[in-house]
Design an enzyme around this catalytic site. Sequence first.
Site, PDB file in Angstrom:
ATOM      1  N   ASP A 130      37.989  43.683  46.125  1.00 56.53           N
ATOM      2  CA  ASP A 130      38.952  44.175  45.139  1.00 56.53           C
ATOM      3  C   ASP A 130      39.736  45.334  45.770  1.00 56.53           C
ATOM      4  O   ASP A 130      39.233  46.029  46.651  1.00 56.53           O
ATOM      5  CB  ASP A 130      38.171  44.663  43.913  1.00 56.53           C
ATOM      6  N   HIS A 181      33.376  48.592  37.624  1.00 54.62           N
ATOM      7  CA  HIS A 181      33.535  50.038  37.401  1.00 54.62           C
ATOM      8  C   HIS A 181      32.601  50.602  36.328  1.00 54.62           C
ATOM      9  O   HIS A 181      32.408  51.826  36.268  1.00 54.62           O
ATOM     10  CB  HIS A 181      34.978  50.358  36.995  1.00 54.62           C
ATOM     11  N   ARG A 184      50.381  43.620  39.941  1.00 54.99           N
ATOM     12  CA  ARG A 184      50.993  44.673  39.108  1.00 54.99           C
ATOM     13  C   ARG A 184      50.431  46.054  39.417  1.00 54.99           C
ATOM     14  O   ARG A 184      51.160  47.050  39.347  1.00 54.99           O
ATOM     15  CB  ARG A 184      50.761  44.379  37.619  1.00 54.99           C
ATOM     16  N   LYS A 213      44.257  41.171  31.247  1.00 57.57           N
ATOM     17  CA  LYS A 213      44.523  40.010  30.389  1.00 57.57           C
ATOM     18  C   LYS A 213      43.415  38.968  30.592  1.00 57.57           C
ATOM     19  O   LYS A 213      43.461  38.191  31.566  1.00 57.57           O
ATOM     20  CB  LYS A 213      45.871  39.368  30.748  1.00 57.57           C
ATOM     21  N   HIS A 239      40.383  48.038  44.355  1.00 56.58           N
ATOM     22  CA  HIS A 239      39.737  49.272  43.883  1.00 56.58           C
ATOM     23  C   HIS A 239      38.300  49.346  44.382  1.00 56.58           C
ATOM     24  O   HIS A 239      37.632  48.319  44.529  1.00 56.58           O
ATOM     25  CB  HIS A 239      39.753  49.328  42.346  1.00 56.58           C
TER      26      HIS A 239
END
Length: 506
Positions: free
Chosen positions: A250, A215, A344, A103, A252
């Site tokens: 992060d 990414h 989330r 978002k 990830h």
Amino acid sequence: PALTPLSYPLTRMAAAIAGAESGAVSAAPSSENNTSEIQNHERQQRSSVTQSTAASPTPAASGGRAVVSSGSAVGRGASRSRVSYFYQSDVGHYYYGPSHPMKPHRLKLAHHLILSYGLYRKMEVYRPHAATPGEMMAFHAEDYVNFLSRITPDNLRSFTGQMSKFNAGDYTDCPVFDGLFEFTSFYTGASIDGAVKLNNNATDIAINWSGGLHHAKKSEASGFCYINDIVLAILELLKVHARVLYIDIDVHHGDGVEEAFYCTDRVMTFSLHKYGDFFPGSGDLKDVGAREGEGFSVNAPLTSGMTDGSYEKIFKPVMDKIMEVYRPGAIVLQCGADSLTGDRLGCFNLSLRGHAECVKFVKGFGVPTLVVGGGGYTIRNVARCWAYETSVLLETEISNEIPYNDYFEYYAPDFQLHLTPEPRENLNTDASLEAIRVQLLSQLQGLQGAPSVQMQEVPPAFYTSGSGGGEGENDGGPDDDFRERSPGRTSKGDGERRQHESEFYD
């Protein structure tokens, strides 16, 4: 002070690292004062603080304006860093689509929280330029950038084959939405502008919370990321600095950045992330780089439930060793907020203070730093995190009570800044963390000191006149932007500047 952006081709070394085609040119960014929302906020809050008069606009080298926001004198003392903040007011208006976890609206929330806490008064606030396709092609493939610039939700059918090739479309995690290319150009331009300002020694810390999309690959979208602004900013920094350190907190793995610099020792990447059955699946302890870059990719693979104390046990000793061994000239810090508790998509359990402690620790080294955003999918917590970390970078205490702002209701029911970690098990045992720490310190100890590099001469930056009126008033006049005049370069040093007969002169 006006921005003095650089405008010159990538060095051969940097172009080779990125795999870019020779002759790619990075256009000079133009930055200008981002005042409209600040002024609106001042009117709404009826602040009693007297604001200093903003500096007069000065035409920048690329035609834009670079004007410092009020309060720019703060941070120029011996103990405080100069902080620049880059924000494009439209970047939070884009929409990935229904049910998509990314978002961009979170950027709006974070910005308004920074405004309502009054932090903007202690920074230089700039509206960044929109990155051009040519700037993106310094790293990304030409056909991929052209694809992003042309595709829209209305012409998807004519790009079926290319969507599969470039991993974009409705059946991937990188959808095609209205204004896609404009969105990428905004967040990318902000990171490039921050790097330029650091290169010019015009700031100590540059902040772009809209960036950090780590990414994206050379010819492929991945993980909600289309253009890798981090790689492009690092390439900009490599024009001036022999070594750049990239740090990723992060949840990830920062696979796109690591892949771009996997075979060079001019960029060291350090990523702490969830590893295992988790996107993107890379970032093993054994992934240390290749060829000239062997040993310069540093990965800390972690598992679920990571707490502040456990995170600190890995981050601080490894960072200390990196700074001792590698001695970078600049740092890029990616502050993905999906490593916070309650995210989330994330599975770590960090508090705001634990996450921001990494930012504070990196700041303490006193190295020029570009700070960017990244992941974060519980948007009210993303805004909390980046507003708080802005205050940490400014060395300014802020209240735990959320001040009233346009998005105040998002912070219900407690309207508090700080988060309480969830009562969940930390699957990272002391033994596993110690094994990772020892392995990483051993990897770094094996490096043969900070690598040296033969730096090419950096062409002179554009200069801007300290006087003059509005944009374009002095074009072609005596006060126009100029480069230092010097004779042509020859092997004997006796060059002579000549006017070629085919050139057109007034």
